[in-house]
Design an enzyme around this catalytic site. Structure first.
Site, PDB file in Angstrom:
ATOM      1  N   HIS A   1      11.067  10.065   1.485  1.00 41.15           N
ATOM      2  CA  HIS A   1      10.280  10.040   0.244  1.00 41.15           C
ATOM      3  C   HIS A   1       8.816   9.870   0.649  1.00 41.15           C
ATOM      4  O   HIS A   1       8.451   8.847   1.237  1.00 41.15           O
ATOM      5  CB  HIS A   1      10.739   8.862  -0.620  1.00 41.15           C
ATOM      6  CG  HIS A   1       9.976   8.711  -1.906  1.00 41.15           C
ATOM      7  ND1 HIS A   1      10.285   9.416  -3.052  1.00 41.15           N
ATOM      8  CD2 HIS A   1       8.916   7.922  -2.243  1.00 41.15           C
ATOM      9  CE1 HIS A   1       9.452   9.068  -4.031  1.00 41.15           C
ATOM     10  NE2 HIS A   1       8.608   8.168  -3.564  1.00 41.15           N
TER      11      HIS A   1
ATOM     12  N   PHE B   1      -4.084  -1.212   1.494  1.00 38.02           N
ATOM     13  CA  PHE B   1      -2.746  -1.092   0.875  1.00 38.02           C
ATOM     14  C   PHE B   1      -1.747  -1.976   1.611  1.00 38.02           C
ATOM     15  O   PHE B   1      -0.914  -2.631   1.011  1.00 38.02           O
ATOM     16  CB  PHE B   1      -2.213   0.338   1.000  1.00 38.02           C
ATOM     17  CG  PHE B   1      -2.780   1.323   0.019  1.00 38.02           C
ATOM     18  CD1 PHE B   1      -3.628   0.925  -1.015  1.00 38.02           C
ATOM     19  CD2 PHE B   1      -2.455   2.663   0.122  1.00 38.02           C
ATOM     20  CE1 PHE B   1      -4.139   1.850  -1.912  1.00 38.02           C
ATOM     21  CE2 PHE B   1      -2.963   3.601  -0.763  1.00 38.02           C
ATOM     22  CZ  PHE B   1      -3.809   3.192  -1.781  1.00 38.02           C
TER      23      PHE B   1
ATOM     24  N   SER C   1      11.626  13.918  -1.184  1.00 38.65           N
ATOM     25  CA  SER C   1      11.057  13.704  -2.514  1.00 38.65           C
ATOM     26  C   SER C   1       9.604  13.305  -2.301  1.00 38.65           C
ATOM     27  O   SER C   1       9.213  12.878  -1.205  1.00 38.65           O
ATOM     28  CB  SER C   1      11.838  12.638  -3.277  1.00 38.65           C
ATOM     29  OG  SER C   1      12.012  11.483  -2.497  1.00 38.65           O
TER      30      SER C   1
ATOM     31  N   GLU D   1       5.978  11.487  -4.016  1.00 37.38           N
ATOM     32  CA  GLU D   1       5.448  10.587  -5.044  1.00 37.38           C
ATOM     33  C   GLU D   1       3.979  10.900  -5.341  1.00 37.38           C
ATOM     34  O   GLU D   1       3.187  11.117  -4.419  1.00 37.38           O
ATOM     35  CB  GLU D   1       5.590   9.150  -4.551  1.00 37.38           C
ATOM     36  CG  GLU D   1       5.175   8.131  -5.587  1.00 37.38           C
ATOM     37  CD  GLU D   1       5.559   6.720  -5.175  1.00 37.38           C
ATOM     38  OE1 GLU D   1       6.731   6.483  -4.803  1.00 37.38           O
ATOM     39  OE2 GLU D   1       4.678   5.855  -5.223  1.00 37.38           O
TER      40      GLU D   1
ATOM     41  N   ASP E   1       3.763  -5.462 -10.847  1.00 33.07           N
ATOM     42  CA  ASP E   1       2.935  -6.666 -10.660  1.00 33.07           C
ATOM     43  C   ASP E   1       2.037  -6.795 -11.871  1.00 33.07           C
ATOM     44  O   ASP E   1       1.485  -5.802 -12.334  1.00 33.07           O
ATOM     45  CB  ASP E   1       2.080  -6.513  -9.396  1.00 33.07           C
ATOM     46  CG  ASP E   1       2.942  -6.460  -8.151  1.00 33.07           C
ATOM     47  OD1 ASP E   1       3.711  -7.408  -7.932  1.00 33.07           O
ATOM     48  OD2 ASP E   1       2.867  -5.450  -7.423  1.00 33.07           O
TER      49      ASP E   1
HETATM   50  P1  FAD Z   1      11.943  -7.039  -7.614  1.00 26.63           P
HETATM   51  O1  FAD Z   1      13.061  -6.293  -6.988  1.00 26.63           O
HETATM   52  O2  FAD Z   1      12.194  -7.679  -8.935  1.00 26.63           O
HETATM   53  O3  FAD Z   1      11.456  -8.133  -6.557  1.00 26.63           O
HETATM   54  C1  FAD Z   1      10.187  -8.761  -6.696  1.00 26.63           C
HETATM   55  C2  FAD Z   1      10.193 -10.094  -5.942  1.00 26.63           C
HETATM   56  O4  FAD Z   1      10.994 -11.044  -6.650  1.00 26.63           O
HETATM   57  C3  FAD Z   1      10.804 -10.031  -4.532  1.00 26.63           C
HETATM   58  O5  FAD Z   1      10.109 -10.944  -3.737  1.00 26.63           O
HETATM   59  C4  FAD Z   1      12.250 -10.478  -4.752  1.00 26.63           C
HETATM   60  O6  FAD Z   1      12.811 -11.040  -3.586  1.00 26.63           O
HETATM   61  C5  FAD Z   1      12.079 -11.515  -5.847  1.00 26.63           C
HETATM   62  N1  FAD Z   1      13.233 -11.610  -6.769  1.00 26.63           N
HETATM   63  C6  FAD Z   1      13.965 -10.608  -7.272  1.00 26.63           C
HETATM   64  N2  FAD Z   1      14.929 -11.097  -8.093  1.00 26.63           N
HETATM   65  C7  FAD Z   1      14.787 -12.434  -8.114  1.00 26.63           C
HETATM   66  C8  FAD Z   1      15.462 -13.493  -8.769  1.00 26.63           C
HETATM   67  N3  FAD Z   1      16.498 -13.266  -9.593  1.00 26.63           N
HETATM   68  N4  FAD Z   1      15.050 -14.769  -8.557  1.00 26.63           N
HETATM   69  C9  FAD Z   1      13.981 -15.031  -7.735  1.00 26.63           C
HETATM   70  N5  FAD Z   1      13.296 -14.067  -7.064  1.00 26.63           N
HETATM   71  C10 FAD Z   1      13.695 -12.774  -7.255  1.00 26.63           C
HETATM   72  N6  FAD Z   1       4.248  -0.818  -8.592  1.00 26.63           N
HETATM   73  C11 FAD Z   1       3.702  -0.377  -9.746  1.00 26.63           C
HETATM   74  O7  FAD Z   1       2.974  -1.130 -10.420  1.00 26.63           O
HETATM   75  N7  FAD Z   1       3.915   0.891 -10.193  1.00 26.63           N
HETATM   76  C12 FAD Z   1       4.704   1.759  -9.530  1.00 26.63           C
HETATM   77  O8  FAD Z   1       4.890   2.901  -9.955  1.00 26.63           O
HETATM   78  C13 FAD Z   1       5.311   1.320  -8.301  1.00 26.63           C
HETATM   79  N8  FAD Z   1       6.130   2.128  -7.593  1.00 26.63           N
HETATM   80  C14 FAD Z   1       6.755   1.651  -6.464  1.00 26.63           C
HETATM   81  C15 FAD Z   1       7.661   2.485  -5.797  1.00 26.63           C
HETATM   82  C16 FAD Z   1       8.304   2.037  -4.645  1.00 26.63           C
HETATM   83  C17 FAD Z   1       9.276   2.948  -3.957  1.00 26.63           C
HETATM   84  C18 FAD Z   1       8.025   0.738  -4.139  1.00 26.63           C
HETATM   85  C19 FAD Z   1       8.693   0.269  -2.886  1.00 26.63           C
HETATM   86  C20 FAD Z   1       7.147  -0.082  -4.815  1.00 26.63           C
HETATM   87  C21 FAD Z   1       6.510   0.343  -5.977  1.00 26.63           C
HETATM   88  N9  FAD Z   1       5.637  -0.462  -6.699  1.00 26.63           N
HETATM   89  C22 FAD Z   1       5.052  -0.013  -7.866  1.00 26.63           C
HETATM   90  C23 FAD Z   1       5.320  -1.829  -6.237  1.00 26.63           C
HETATM   91  C24 FAD Z   1       6.249  -2.858  -6.882  1.00 26.63           C
HETATM   92  O9  FAD Z   1       6.069  -2.877  -8.276  1.00 26.63           O
HETATM   93  C25 FAD Z   1       5.892  -4.222  -6.288  1.00 26.63           C
HETATM   94  O10 FAD Z   1       6.284  -4.277  -4.945  1.00 26.63           O
HETATM   95  C26 FAD Z   1       6.414  -5.415  -7.064  1.00 26.63           C
HETATM   96  O11 FAD Z   1       5.775  -6.585  -6.542  1.00 26.63           O
HETATM   97  C27 FAD Z   1       7.911  -5.644  -6.934  1.00 26.63           C
HETATM   98  O12 FAD Z   1       8.644  -4.746  -7.633  1.00 26.63           O
HETATM   99  P2  FAD Z   1      10.246  -4.650  -7.366  1.00 26.63           P
HETATM  100  O13 FAD Z   1      10.776  -3.684  -8.320  1.00 26.63           O
HETATM  101  O14 FAD Z   1      10.526  -4.472  -5.946  1.00 26.63           O
HETATM  102  O15 FAD Z   1      10.657  -6.154  -7.808  1.00 26.63           O
END
Ligand code: FAD
Length: 279
Positions: A259, A209, A8, A10, A101
């Site tokens: 990916h 990055f 895939s 991105e 973020d």
């Molecule tokens: P989460 O899974 O919610 O985790 C974020 C943090 O919070 C982690 O440290 C986790 O351990 C902690 N956490 C989770 N749940 C809890 C809880 N219940 N209590 C306390 N702590 C908790 N960013 C963008 O802005 N746009 C994009 O399109 C984008 N695409 C991405 C695609 C991929 C494949 C990846 C790997 C990252 C991407 N990102 C993108 C970056 C991502 O948004 C950031 O890494 C962001 O900081 C975390 O998102 P997440 O969905 O992993 O968050």
């Protein structure tokens, strides 16, 4: 190519016409690799919600299955629901669900859903099983996580909330991926965990990055890249070799696919896939 080892790709929404033309050129070349789907980032690089939707539509027009990324930080349930409904109407069947973020300057308003697991729950509540939901995984741990253990707990929570598969943050150490997959499997996670692959094309950009997202560039790799200085062609050629070797190791070790973070360019991803005889 084995159907078990799908690729895939991105992309990010282009910011101007020239960038859009480059994206179309790259996407057309990369389609020769027969990607299972292409994904389009959300909010990254100052792009807007409509930038993601427009790029997704463009990818659909090129004949791709397109998966928008959707992040919940700073958003309301109502807005997220509208976005999901619009994608559903557009025939989208796959979403990459993220926390995202908060951009600087947005104050502290984190919105109604604070973690990606909450977004996955919301997608299931709102749209049932319509979407295949991808989530992010961090073999080297998310930079804000309290510990590797708690980060894994939070990853498991996303899968338990209904994610169908995961894409990892990029890394340059295959052992980190294998270790993460093993620990996730030990916790009962059985969804595919696809390694996210960052081709190496530009040392300065990669270093920036990697600092932001917590991906470690190993010392030997940093030193080799430093030696190349401004010699972009040599960096690219070296990058293709290094990443191809790591991808081969990942596939040999059971990775279900790859990916690619294309950064809207085709050259390095094409070269790596050709060397791997994928696509
Ligand atoms: P989460 O899974 O919610 O985790 C974020 C943090 O919070 C982690 O440290 C986790 O351990 C902690 N956490 C989770 N749940 C809890 C809880 N219940 N209590 C306390 N702590 C908790 N960013 C963008 O802005 N746009 C994009 O399109 C984008 N695409 C991405 C695609 C991929 C494949 C990846 C790997 C990252 C991407 N990102 C993108 C970056 C991502 O948004 C950031 O890494 C962001 O900081 C975390 O998102 P997440 O969905 O992993 O968050």
């Amino acid at each position: 190519m084995s159907s078990k080892q799908a690729i895939s790709l991105e992309f990010f929404p282009p910011r101007d016409i020239a960038a859009q033309e480059k994206l179309v050129r790259s996407a057309k070349q990369l389609l020769a690799l027969h990607p299972e789907y292409v994904s389009v980032t959300f909010g990254a690089g100052g792009s807007t919600r409509s930038g993601t939707a427009d790029t997704v539509r463009m990818m659909q027009n090129l004949g791709c299955d397109a998966a928008p990324h959707l992040s919940c930080i700073g958003a309301t349930r109502a807005t997220l629901g509208e976005i999901l409904d619009a994608y559903r109407e557009q025939g989208i069947r796959r979403i990459v669900a993220l926390r995202g973020d908060l951009p600087s300057g947005m104050g502290g308003d984190a919105g109604e859903l604070h973690y990606a697991s909450h977004l996955v729950e919301f997608i299931r509540e709102h749209s049932g099983d319509w979407f295949h939901v991808e989530v992010a995984a961090y073999p080297e741990s998310h930079p804000q996580s309290a510990s590797a253990q708690s980060d894994l707990d939070h990853f498991v929570a996303k899968v338990q909330a209904g994610a169908n598969s995961a894409i990892t943050q990029y890394f340059f150490n295959a052992d980190a991926y294998f270790d993460f997959v093993e620990r996730a499997r030990a916790r009962g996670v059985d969804v595919p965990i696809v390694p996210g692959i960052m081709p190496i094309t530009n040392h300065t950009q990669l270093a920036r990055f990697s600092t932001m997202c917590g991906a470690e560039i190993p010392r030997w790799l940093k030193l080799r890249l430093t030696d190349f200085g401004d010699d972009k062609a040599s960096i690219k050629a070296f990058g293709v070799d290094v990443i191809t070797r790591m991808c081969q190791q990942l596939l040999d070790g059971g990775a279900p696919g790859l990916h690619f973070y294309t950064l809207n360019g085709a050259e390095s991803t094409m070269a790596i896939c050709r060397q791997l005889r994928l696509g």
